[in-house]
Design a protein around this motif. Structure first.
Motif, PDB file in Angstrom:
ATOM      1  N   GLY A  39       0.790  -1.221   0.000  1.00  0.00           N
ATOM      2  CA  GLY A  39       0.000   0.000   0.000  1.00  0.00           C
ATOM      3  C   GLY A  39       0.816   1.261   0.000  1.00  0.00           C
ATOM      4  N   SER A  40       2.157   1.200  -0.021  1.00  0.00           N
ATOM      5  CA  SER A  40       2.962   2.408  -0.044  1.00  0.00           C
ATOM      6  C   SER A  40       2.862   3.079  -1.410  1.00  0.00           C
ATOM      7  N   VAL A  41       3.252   4.334  -1.472  1.00  0.00           N
ATOM      8  CA  VAL A  41       3.129   5.140  -2.681  1.00  0.00           C
ATOM      9  C   VAL A  41       4.501   5.608  -3.109  1.00  0.00           C
ATOM     10  N   ASN A  42       4.809   5.490  -4.393  1.00  0.00           N
ATOM     11  CA  ASN A  42       6.117   5.860  -4.905  1.00  0.00           C
ATOM     12  C   ASN A  42       5.990   6.968  -5.926  1.00  0.00           C
ATOM     13  N   ARG A  43       6.946   7.886  -5.895  1.00  0.00           N
ATOM     14  CA  ARG A  43       6.947   8.981  -6.857  1.00  0.00           C
ATOM     15  C   ARG A  43       8.386   9.285  -7.258  1.00  0.00           C
ATOM     16  N   SER A  44       8.582   9.607  -8.537  1.00  0.00           N
ATOM     17  CA  SER A  44       9.894  10.027  -9.022  1.00  0.00           C
ATOM     18  C   SER A  44       9.779  11.399  -9.655  1.00  0.00           C
ATOM     19  N   GLY A  45      10.838  12.179  -9.576  1.00  0.00           N
ATOM     20  CA  GLY A  45      10.800  13.506 -10.174  1.00  0.00           C
ATOM     21  C   GLY A  45      12.126  14.210 -10.031  1.00  0.00           C
ATOM     22  N   TYR A  46      12.090  15.542 -10.075  1.00  0.00           N
ATOM     23  CA  TYR A  46      13.306  16.347 -10.017  1.00  0.00           C
ATOM     24  C   TYR A  46      13.136  17.504  -9.042  1.00  0.00           C
ATOM     25  N   ILE A  47      14.232  17.840  -8.378  1.00  0.00           N
ATOM     26  CA  ILE A  47      14.303  18.982  -7.479  1.00  0.00           C
ATOM     27  C   ILE A  47      15.225  20.006  -8.129  1.00  0.00           C
ATOM     28  N   THR A  48      14.754  21.212  -8.311  1.00  0.00           N
ATOM     29  CA  THR A  48      15.579  22.258  -8.918  1.00  0.00           C
ATOM     30  C   THR A  48      16.279  23.042  -7.817  1.00  0.00           C
ATOM     31  N   ILE A  49      17.610  23.091  -7.891  1.00  0.00           N
ATOM     32  CA  ILE A  49      18.395  23.831  -6.905  1.00  0.00           C
ATOM     33  C   ILE A  49      19.008  25.053  -7.587  1.00  0.00           C
ATOM     34  N   GLU A 124      30.460  21.810  -2.763  1.00  0.00           N
ATOM     35  CA  GLU A 124      29.591  21.651  -3.924  1.00  0.00           C
ATOM     36  C   GLU A 124      28.444  20.695  -3.618  1.00  0.00           C
ATOM     37  N   TRP A 125      28.747  19.434  -3.311  1.00  0.00           N
ATOM     38  CA  TRP A 125      27.654  18.482  -3.099  1.00  0.00           C
ATOM     39  C   TRP A 125      26.960  18.708  -1.753  1.00  0.00           C
ATOM     40  N   GLY A 126      27.668  19.234  -0.755  1.00  0.00           N
ATOM     41  CA  GLY A 126      27.049  19.483   0.540  1.00  0.00           C
ATOM     42  C   GLY A 126      26.059  20.629   0.484  1.00  0.00           C
ATOM     43  N   ARG A 127      26.421  21.699  -0.208  1.00  0.00           N
ATOM     44  CA  ARG A 127      25.514  22.842  -0.319  1.00  0.00           C
ATOM     45  C   ARG A 127      24.274  22.464  -1.130  1.00  0.00           C
ATOM     46  N   ALA A 128      24.478  21.663  -2.180  1.00  0.00           N
ATOM     47  CA  ALA A 128      23.331  21.200  -2.966  1.00  0.00           C
ATOM     48  C   ALA A 128      22.425  20.328  -2.107  1.00  0.00           C
ATOM     49  N   GLY A 129      23.022  19.450  -1.291  1.00  0.00           N
ATOM     50  CA  GLY A 129      22.225  18.598  -0.422  1.00  0.00           C
ATOM     51  C   GLY A 129      21.459  19.375   0.623  1.00  0.00           C
ATOM     52  N   ALA A 130      22.040  20.465   1.106  1.00  0.00           N
ATOM     53  CA  ALA A 130      21.324  21.298   2.077  1.00  0.00           C
ATOM     54  C   ALA A 130      20.053  21.881   1.452  1.00  0.00           C
ATOM     55  N   GLN A 131      20.125  22.228   0.167  1.00  0.00           N
ATOM     56  CA  GLN A 131      18.921  22.712  -0.524  1.00  0.00           C
ATOM     57  C   GLN A 131      17.877  21.605  -0.671  1.00  0.00           C
ATOM     58  N   VAL A 132      18.339  20.372  -0.839  1.00  0.00           N
ATOM     59  CA  VAL A 132      17.415  19.237  -0.909  1.00  0.00           C
ATOM     60  C   VAL A 132      16.676  19.072   0.412  1.00  0.00           C
ATOM     61  N   VAL A 133      17.385  19.174   1.530  1.00  0.00           N
ATOM     62  CA  VAL A 133      16.748  19.067   2.842  1.00  0.00           C
ATOM     63  C   VAL A 133      15.643  20.118   2.985  1.00  0.00           C
ATOM     64  N   GLU A 134      15.957  21.352   2.620  1.00  0.00           N
ATOM     65  CA  GLU A 134      14.983  22.423   2.784  1.00  0.00           C
ATOM     66  C   GLU A 134      13.798  22.240   1.836  1.00  0.00           C
ATOM     67  N   TRP A 135      14.039  21.696   0.638  1.00  0.00           N
ATOM     68  CA  TRP A 135      12.935  21.369  -0.276  1.00  0.00           C
ATOM     69  C   TRP A 135      12.032  20.310   0.345  1.00  0.00           C
TER      70      TRP A 135
END
Length: 613
Positions: A39-49, A124-135
């Motif tokens: 019964g879980s739900v899956n979604r794929s997409g993109y996050i714009t940073i 580079e990758w850490g700052r991008a990941g921080a934006q992912v967390v906030e998204w």
């Protein structure tokens, strides 16, 4: 950071193929919701940073309606589009079952994500990941509370991202990580570790293509564009290409997570395994000396890379997440800050188990340094030698014994120093320092030191090792903090200006770090320190192989009143064994071989040792 271990946690690729055929055949959009088993739900997409870069994600939500606390894994080597939540018994599967939304995101320049993958630059990758967390914290399916989970590289990314203090990040659970890439993984004591660097670089290229092609097969044009763009750009950052060109701790190594650890201000639950031949066990010191002791918890155990993902650590991880991310008052704050699983067995073809668990409320005063002195007769004793000095020599380079422990060493390829049988059981924990007076016939030599247990049954059990390029023996000054030397942990500067070539035949003093470990040496066993070459494969349980100095040498170890060679180990006072001596060869990461070197007569009593069995 072991891709093979990471992939073993993911469903087989043929399952992806079946799902892809179903999705494409039904005409389901990439951004559509898809019902999965349970019964879980899956979604794929993109996050714009920032900069317009798009990062690919996969999200699995629990079957219930409403908002959910988020468990985020941020990586660059997930095959296909799975975030691991579909696999029961995995870290992601356990978090989904506990009511968390599980979010997997490809970092820049990997899989279907845009940008470039420069793993050496946390900014580079850490700052991008921080934006992912906030998204993730802003999404309508999120409570606004995010925790990060994952192991190896996905544990490393947690350290980097947390250092930027993104809004919404409540806690991290980094399992078997590296932070100081130079010392922890790629230059062990200044000796280049070539095998894993080459394996990892090649693996990233292969997995990058596999991850992208899975989505491209679903007619994902965004993925196709970003994959074609980042593949040639990533070549510039290949560690196989760059690391051999940087044999010292120069500017190339200065943007790793170690440079930003002081910025982390969220609770941490971590796990390291002692015989980890991928990420190593050196990062144990972060939990003792770097992170906030009030909000940091540590689990340690013997075994190879990947063994932390067994029942007790995963159960603790879920409870930790429920407390700090889901806000459940479950008493986690009363959990002891240090947990040790003893005599862990299995973990590869059979379920892992452990003989007993020890817990400690604090690191403060936990470990007491104990010194064992090399004696002229090749024994180890609790007091310094008196009288005539002694010398023992070995030649090389020969293959390192830690990588071929079950085979007999070549004659003359090592020297060893052994205690008499122990009068009582002793438990050693943490790093150690093997302090040697050594001369060589060469201008440089790479050495390995090994600690092992010589058991009453005539077997010799490997415990831990350490390595040093002798020309890079210059130490940082003593003092507190991770970049200082202490009695139990030497810290070499590894700077080009500090290189000190040897004068053939002249003794010099050098300290070799024994990587952190925990081991109970039973009453009647002996402790042995072996010195041999740092060359070829090391760590029987891992992927490391060393490329040390190749000039033939004969090294001599000195033991006498004017040349005090020592082993300094961290004793857990009054700790004892709560299980019988296990059968040799059954303990994960600690292989055995027949002992062929005589054990000194008598008994060794160490101050502070247990009086129990």
């Amino acid at each position: 950071m072991d891709l093979r271990e990471k992939f073993s946690r993911r469903p087989r690729l043929w399952l992806y193929s079946v799902l892809l055929v179903l999705v494409v055949g039904l005409g389901v959009s990439l951004l559509a919701w898809v019902r999965l088993s349970g019964g879980s739900v899956n979604r794929s997409g993109y996050i714009t940073i920032s900069g317009g870069v798009k990062l690919a994600y996969d999200l699995t939500l629990p079957a219930a309606s409403g908002r959910f606390p988020v468990a985020l894994e941020y990586d660059h080597y997930t095959v296909g589009s799975d975030n691991g939540a579909s696999q029961a018994g995995s870290d992601a599967g356990d978090l989904l079952a506990a009511g968390f939304a599980v979010l997997g995101v490809h970092q820049p320049g990997s899989g279907c994500s845009g940008g470039v993958n420069n793993i050496m630059n946390v900014n580079e990758w850490g700052r991008a990941g921080a934006q992912v967390v906030e998204w993730a914290a802003r999404q309508p399916w999120s409570t606004g509370h995010v925790g990060m989970f994952g192991s190896s590289w996905t544990g490393v990314t947690q350290l980097g991202i947390a250092s930027f203090r993104p809004k919404g990040l409540d806690a991290i659970t980094p399992f078997y990580v590296a932070a100081d890439f130079y010392r922890d993984v790629f230059y062990l004591g200044g000796v280049y570790e070539s095998a894993f660097a080459n394996f990892y670089a090649a693996g990233l290229v292969k997995v990058d293509a596999q991850a992208a092609h899975a989505r491209i097969a679903r007619r994902d044009r965004q993925c196709a564009r970003d994959f074609r763009t980042h593949v040639p750009l990533n070549r510039k950052y290949s560690i196989a290409r760059n690391m051999p060109a940087h044999p010292f701790d120069d500017s190339y190594w200065q943007a790793t997570p170690a440079s930003r650890l002081s910025g982390i201000d969220v609770p941490i639950l971590g796990c390291q395994s002692w015989q980890d031949g991928v990420a190593g066990s050196r990062p144990m010191e972060l939990y003792e000396n770097t992170f906030d002791p009030r909000t940091t918890w540590f689990i340690g155990m013997n075994g190879p890379h990947g063994i932390c993902e067994i029942t007790q650590p995963l159960t603790m991880m879920v409870k930790f997440f429920k407390h700090y991310v889901a806000g459940v008052n479950n008493g986690w704050q009363n959990t002891p800050h240090v947990t040790i699983l003893h005599d862990v067995s299995g973990g590869n073809t059979s379920p892992a188990s452990w003989a007993w668990t020890s817990t400690y409320n604090s690191w403060s005063g936990l470990i007491r340094p104990v010194t064992l002195y090399f004696q002229p007769d090749s024994s180890l004793a609790a007091g310094p030698p008196a009288g005539a000095a002694g010398r023992s020599s070995f030649s090389g380079p020969h293959p390192s014994q830690s990588g071929r422990w079950t085979s007999a060493p070549a004659p003359g390829s090592s020297v060893s120093y052994t205690t008499p049988p122990l009068a009582s059981t002793v438990d050693f924990f943490g790093p150690g320092s093997v302090n040697l007076w050594l001369s060589s016939t060469a201008r440089d030599t790479g050495i390995e030191v090994i600690i092992s247990e010589v058991r009453p049954d005539g077997m010799q059990q490997y415990v831990q090792a350490g390595w040093l390029d002798m020309a890079q023996r210059k130490l940082a000054p003593p003092g507190p903090g991770p970049r200082q030397s202490s009695p139990l942990r030497p810290y070499q500067t590894h700077l080009p200006a500090d290189r000190q070539p040897l004068t053939p035949g002249k003794p010099v003093y050098a300290r070799v770090e024994l990587f952190p470990f925990e081991h109970v040496f039973r009453k009647g066993s002996s402790i042995r320190i072996t010195i041999d070459s740092a060359a070829g494969r090391v760590e029987s349980t891992g992927l490391w192989a060393l490329t040390g100095p190749r000039t033939p040498f004969t090294d001599t170890i000195y033991a006498g009143p004017s040349h005090l060679s020592q082993a300094v180990l961290g004793l857990l006072p009054a700790a004892t064994a709560k299980a019988p001596l296990p059968a040799c060869g059954t303990i994960a990461g600690e292989p055995c071989r027949r002992n062929t070197v005589p054990v000194p007569v008598g008994r060794l009593t160490l101050p502070g040792a247990s009086s129990g069995p």
